[in-house]
Enzyme design. Sequence first.
Site, PDB file in Angstrom:
ATOM      1  N   GLU A  49       0.832  -1.216   0.000  1.00 32.22           N
ATOM      2  CA  GLU A  49       0.000   0.000   0.000  1.00 32.22           C
ATOM      3  C   GLU A  49       0.865   1.265   0.000  1.00 32.22           C
ATOM      4  O   GLU A  49       2.086   1.201   0.123  1.00 32.22           O
ATOM      5  CB  GLU A  49      -0.946  -0.041   1.208  1.00 32.22           C
ATOM      6  N   GLU A  60      -2.086 -10.237  -6.004  1.00 31.90           N
ATOM      7  CA  GLU A  60      -2.116 -10.978  -7.264  1.00 31.90           C
ATOM      8  C   GLU A  60      -1.278 -10.293  -8.326  1.00 31.90           C
ATOM      9  O   GLU A  60      -0.490 -10.914  -9.052  1.00 31.90           O
ATOM     10  CB  GLU A  60      -3.563 -11.101  -7.785  1.00 31.90           C
ATOM     11  N   CYS A  96      -7.517  -6.792 -10.635  1.00 33.39           N
ATOM     12  CA  CYS A  96      -6.680  -7.997 -10.719  1.00 33.39           C
ATOM     13  C   CYS A  96      -7.254  -9.012 -11.697  1.00 33.39           C
ATOM     14  O   CYS A  96      -6.512  -9.671 -12.418  1.00 33.39           O
ATOM     15  CB  CYS A  96      -6.501  -8.624  -9.338  1.00 33.39           C
TER      16      CYS A  96
HETATM   17  N1  THU Z   1      -6.323  -6.719  -1.945  1.00 33.68           N
HETATM   18  C1  THU Z   1      -5.492  -7.642  -2.528  1.00 33.68           C
HETATM   19  O1  THU Z   1      -4.263  -7.543  -2.416  1.00 33.68           O
HETATM   20  N2  THU Z   1      -6.066  -8.654  -3.224  1.00 33.68           N
HETATM   21  C2  THU Z   1      -7.405  -8.897  -3.301  1.00 33.68           C
HETATM   22  O2  THU Z   1      -7.807  -9.887  -3.897  1.00 33.68           O
HETATM   23  C3  THU Z   1      -8.342  -7.965  -2.657  1.00 33.68           C
HETATM   24  C4  THU Z   1      -7.765  -6.736  -2.060  1.00 33.68           C
HETATM   25  C5  THU Z   1      -5.701  -5.650  -1.132  1.00 33.68           C
HETATM   26  C6  THU Z   1      -5.763  -4.254  -1.654  1.00 33.68           C
HETATM   27  C7  THU Z   1      -5.603  -3.444  -0.392  1.00 33.68           C
HETATM   28  O3  THU Z   1      -4.217  -3.357  -0.071  1.00 33.68           O
HETATM   29  C8  THU Z   1      -6.276  -4.293   0.677  1.00 33.68           C
HETATM   30  O4  THU Z   1      -6.334  -5.603   0.140  1.00 33.68           O
HETATM   31  C9  THU Z   1      -7.681  -3.820   1.061  1.00 33.68           C
HETATM   32  O5  THU Z   1      -8.480  -3.715  -0.066  1.00 33.68           O
END
Ligand code: THU
Length: 144
Positions: A49, A60, A96
């Site tokens: 993030e 992903e 994704c």
């Molecule tokens: N996120 C992922 O990394 N993969 C997913 O399949 C869903 C969401 C992350 C994005 C963000 O850093 C956090 O989860 C909250 O949405």
Amino acid sequence: MSDSEWTHERLLQAAKEAMTRAYVPYSKFRVGAALLDAEGQVHYGCNVENAAYSPSNCAERTALFRAIADGRAAGSFKAIAVMGDTPDPITPCGVCRQVISELCAPDMPVIMGNLKGDIRVSTVSELLPGAFSPRELEYGKKDR
Ligand code: THU
């Protein structure tokens, strides 16, 4: 480990390990991914993030972009596993899904899990039917 030894459970275990590397100071929501390539090698991904929020990258896409940067060919991957601490198996976001559909074969398995041990397996095309694809970019090219 050879290709065939990577069961869904083992790939999810690798995704769980990747979760520990997540950089999530804002959401505190850890996600891990494990992408199996044609040589039987696994590429790890976690969400990363950013204080500006929108530059954040999902687990992903981290795994896929790493594998491409490491020289793996688009369309050559065998499976991707995703793990999160969710009530039901975690499901990839729309962005994704679009990236997965560009870089992975339509019938490639997407293995989704959670920390309780629930598993859901789907395919790339099931997760994003009718994806925008490189084919669309060809249409009408002569007019540009
Ligand atoms: N996120 C992922 O990394 N993969 C997913 O399949 C869903 C969401 C992350 C994005 C963000 O850093 C956090 O989860 C909250 O949405």
